[in-house]
Write a protein that holds these residues in place. Sequence first.
Motif, short mmCIF file in Angstrom:
data_model
loop_
_atom_site.label_atom_id
_atom_site.label_comp_id
_atom_site.label_asym_id
_atom_site.label_seq_id
_atom_site.Cartn_x
_atom_site.Cartn_y
_atom_site.Cartn_z
N GLY A 27 0.87 -1.30 0.46
CA GLY A 27 0.05 0.37 0.17
C GLY A 27 0.93 0.84 0.04
N ARG A 30 2.17 1.66 -3.62
CA ARG A 30 0.94 2.81 -4.25
C ARG A 30 0.83 3.67 -3.87
NH1 ARG A 30 -1.24 -2.88 -2.84
NH2 ARG A 30 -2.24 -1.41 -1.75
N PHE A 31 1.32 4.40 -2.93
CA PHE A 31 0.77 5.93 -2.53
C PHE A 31 1.95 6.49 -2.46
CE2 PHE A 31 1.79 8.78 0.71
CZ PHE A 31 1.04 9.52 0.59
N TYR A 69 1.64 9.57 6.39
CA TYR A 69 1.36 8.16 5.86
C TYR A 69 3.02 7.41 5.96
CZ TYR A 69 -0.41 3.83 3.63
OH TYR A 69 -0.66 2.53 2.89
N THR A 73 3.16 4.26 8.66
CA THR A 73 3.88 3.12 8.35
C THR A 73 5.11 2.65 8.60
OG1 THR A 73 2.90 3.24 6.22
CG2 THR A 73 4.55 0.94 6.41
#
Length: 141
Positions: A27, A30-31, A69, A73
């Motif tokens: 994820g 992709r971000f 983000y 993570t």
Amino acid sequence: MPTHITREEAETLNLPDGQTVAEAIAGFDRFSDLMDTRFRIAGVPFGLDSLLGLVPVAGDAITGVAGLYALGTAARHRLPITAHIHIIWNLVVDVLLGSVPLAGDVFDFFFRSHRKNFRVVEKHLVKRARRHHKRMARAGA
């Protein structure tokens, strides 16, 4: 020993929780791609960070908040404090220098803080997975 690995290696290198490195950060990959490298002009990659950075003040603030983000993570994977500091540094540099009129827009186009932060997280997870692999090999020997 290099910590950057190919996609194929990331799909086979297991972390202690059983996930592969690729699964653990899919994820975030992709971000960071969307934010920094999804589009191309004349072969030069750019992303939403560069586009939003064109909006004075608010654009850089939005991309700075989106960059949190990476911290989430790192926290989720319990990475060392040095990884968190590196991520924060990249975000601060991106927001501060990116907010400079005109020069900041050019800076945003090339700095790619989200991909840098992806590499920070990837590096630490690869190290963890390799240590796990060594422990498992010793236990099985």
